[in-house]
Motif scaffolding. Structure first.
Motif, PDB file in Angstrom:
ATOM      1  N   ILE A   3     104.836 -20.385   0.373  1.00  0.00           N
ATOM      2  CA  ILE A   3     105.423 -19.656  -0.743  1.00  0.00           C
ATOM      3  C   ILE A   3     104.268 -19.187  -1.611  1.00  0.00           C
ATOM      4  N   ALA A   9     107.288 -13.932 -11.194  1.00  0.00           N
ATOM      5  CA  ALA A   9     107.962 -13.414 -10.005  1.00  0.00           C
ATOM      6  C   ALA A   9     107.715 -11.924  -9.883  1.00  0.00           C
ATOM      7  N   GLU A  13     111.915 -11.024  -7.550  1.00  0.00           N
ATOM      8  CA  GLU A  13     112.111 -12.299  -6.872  1.00  0.00           C
ATOM      9  C   GLU A  13     112.425 -13.394  -7.882  1.00  0.00           C
ATOM     10  N   LEU A  16     109.051 -18.928  -9.174  1.00  0.00           N
ATOM     11  CA  LEU A  16     108.443 -19.729  -8.122  1.00  0.00           C
ATOM     12  C   LEU A  16     109.129 -21.088  -7.971  1.00  0.00           C
ATOM     13  N   ASP A  18     112.157 -21.891  -8.530  1.00  0.00           N
ATOM     14  CA  ASP A  18     113.456 -21.711  -7.858  1.00  0.00           C
ATOM     15  C   ASP A  18     113.269 -21.492  -6.365  1.00  0.00           C
ATOM     16  N   ARG A  19     112.207 -20.768  -6.002  1.00  0.00           N
ATOM     17  CA  ARG A  19     111.946 -20.544  -4.575  1.00  0.00           C
ATOM     18  C   ARG A  19     111.521 -21.845  -3.882  1.00  0.00           C
ATOM     19  N   ARG A  22     114.675 -23.817  -3.325  1.00  0.00           N
ATOM     20  CA  ARG A  22     115.406 -23.302  -2.166  1.00  0.00           C
ATOM     21  C   ARG A  22     114.758 -23.755  -0.865  1.00  0.00           C
ATOM     22  N   ALA A  23     113.431 -23.712  -0.807  1.00  0.00           N
ATOM     23  CA  ALA A  23     112.726 -24.102   0.419  1.00  0.00           C
ATOM     24  C   ALA A  23     112.920 -25.583   0.731  1.00  0.00           C
TER      25      ALA A  23
END
Length: 241
Positions: A3, A9, A13, A16, A18-19, A22-23
């Protein structure tokens, strides 16, 4: 999975943290990070190619969502499934999805019915493969169930289901995949029966069938956990002898 570590973002997007959430949650749901697995910041930072600050924020968010837990003097680990967790989650899920069915029965259109019929036809074609290969992952739970919640037209209901309930349910399913693969055929025909009730705009019947559908999955998960607990207790007893 890498990531990009930017605090700001880009191109619309998600932030970070939040990403990262999710990952990691996807890794938990897929079984790559199984229940009880210890999570070390250094390993996660290396795995996802991020720095410690957004990672710690992501872990805090995951803890709020009850996908991970922080144990005093021990560290952070993926939540281990318990009978109470399954009972609590599926009680709420059954109630909310019954409401979705009642509302969907009032709002469903011929185009919605055609789309759901095509979805279930594709689902039926996958059953033989799922039953032959017990390591194969289930189709995302969101397909049929999410479409019904979308048809229901209640944004708050959809938010409640999408944010945590279905994520936890998918994680639970994967934890018991070898057992639940045998349920795929019955679950498919339960979906078909729910759709038939909706085609006749019978919201009460659709809601009843949805509750039974979710209760059947809950019962299988509870048996799976009880068997696991029994095996672990037996193994612990043998070690102490």
């Amino acid at each position: 999975m890498q990531i990009v570590d930017n605090q700001v973002a880009e191109d619309g997007e998600a932030p970070l943290s939040d990403r990262i959430v999710r990952a990691i949650s996807d890794a938990i749901i897929s079984g790559d990070l199984p229940g009880g697995a210890w999570l070390r910041e250094s390993e996660l930072a290396s795995r996802f190619g991020v720095s410690r600050a957004p990672l710690r924020e992501a872990l805090r968010l995951l803890e709020e969502r009850r996908l991970i837990e922080r144990l005093p003097y021990s560290g952070v680990r993926v939540i281990q499934l318990t009978l109470k967790m399954v009972a609590d989650l599926y009680e709420i899920r059954a109630a909310l999805e019954a409401i979705a069915c009642q509302r969907a029965a009032q709002r469903i259109t011929p185009d919605d019915i055609a789309a759901l019929e095509a979805m279930l036809a594709a689902e039926g074609e996958q059953i033989d493969g799922i039953e032959r290969d017990r390591q194969r992952r289930l189709s995302p739970i969101r397909d049929f169930h999410t479409r019904l919640a979308e048809i229901a037209g209640n944004d708050e209901l959809l938010r409640l289901l999408s944010r945590d309930l279905w994520r936890h349910a998918r994680s639970y399913y994967h934890s018991a995949w070898k057992t639940l693969s045998e349920r795929s055929r019955a679950a498919h025909f339960e979906h078909v029966a729910i759709l038939e009730a909706l085609k006749h705009r019978d919201g009460e019947l659709a809601a009843l069938l949805m509750r039974r559908h979710i209760d059947h999955s809950r019962a299988i998960l509870e048996r799976h956990i009880a068997e696991q607990d029994k095996n672990e207790a037996s193994a612990g007893g043998q070690k102490s002898e």
